[in-house]
Design a protein around this motif. Sequence first.
Motif: not given
Length: 418
Positions: A114-120, A155-158, A183-187, A211-215
């Motif tokens: 997950x930290x690697x995802x945040x890095x990307x 949302x960022x991870x998804x 991740x999407x469900x948790x968001x 909201x923007x990221x969910x869109x």
Amino acid sequence: MPGAVTTTEKGASRKLRAHKKSRRGCGNCKLRAVKCDESRPVCKRCKAYGVVCNYDRKSPDLELSTKGSNGVFQVSIINNSTPPSVPKSIAPSLKQGLAASLASHASRSLNNFEFELLHRFQTRTVFTVTTPRSLPVYESSILKHACSHPYLLHAVLTLTLLHDRHFSPTPFDTSLSTIEAHQWGQCISLYNRALSSPILPASRDALWVTAAFLGILAIAHVDARTPEESWPYAPPSPMDLNWLRMSDGKKEIWKDGKAFMQESDFRILALELRGNYAPGLTFGSEEGLKALPPDFLAYFDLLEGSDLVENPYTAPVFSLAQTWKILSMFNIILNFIFCITNMESRYKLLLAQKDPRALLLLAYWWRMIADTQHWHMFRRAIIECQSICLYLEREYREDHALQSLLTFPKGVRCFSGI
């Protein structure tokens, strides 16, 4: 392992081949539980995934690659410029807060993947979800707000996971992976919980960005594999136009426009959108409605002297006219975002009713969006553009004016895998 024997319906038997495991695969493929082709120095999966291939156990797992096939970092960016040569990564001071964000509502903290995802996200994905002018704000603010708002962190991870899929060997797979769905469900769960309570000023930015990221996620993820399986050609579904409904979230959070302009970290984006769409409704110039072909305007009853106010197609047609001769990918996407986030309810109703003119107009938009090839829009643009054309050909074959106007959207470019 001895060959197992299976019997078919006809009674014939055959031997099943033993599965050959990859024992010399790279560490990244083993971590992701996928088969490695063992190509050296870089396996195909790591190259497609955008990470440094690590056959050496001492090398870090899932380290972001800074080189593409031509030696340059490859991203699908919202404008034609390139990102900085050394993008910002996660500030060390943020790591503790990000880990605590998940720990505040769950029995675990962030793991290495997950930290690697945040890095990307910080070194790649963030460049594709905003404008060049607003990019510094997104780089500095998104993860800061994610530290105290777990729904934004999910949302960022998804979003990053879906962007990863764009670079994978199967970018057009329609099924969500287990980790994407989780991740999407948790968001959504945490986001809905936050919206059920009074919205405090300190949470508005995080809620707005979520909201923007969910869109973006709603547009990026397409269940349909073919135009025939997509709205509007396919049988009705509760998920029809869900990507359009998601655009309402930001407006609900920012009902107080004055507070948005004065207090939000992201007010620069609002100013940019406002300044990008200032011209009035006119006929007498190439920048006005006259920019569109006369037969197109006639089909929408928008010839000079028509009642523009009562016509439900006026605003969306004018949005299209403002974009018709634009070549900039950035401006096309920005105009489309403005169009859908400011769409009148009467036009949305026409879309839901599959009104032929409303569908035709959306098909024209999708054709232009598909031509930008932007990662989170072009798959839906292609699928729904083709689906609209099929539907209109089937249901309105006697409408010769409509069939003639379908020439432009039917020219949408197809890509491998769609």
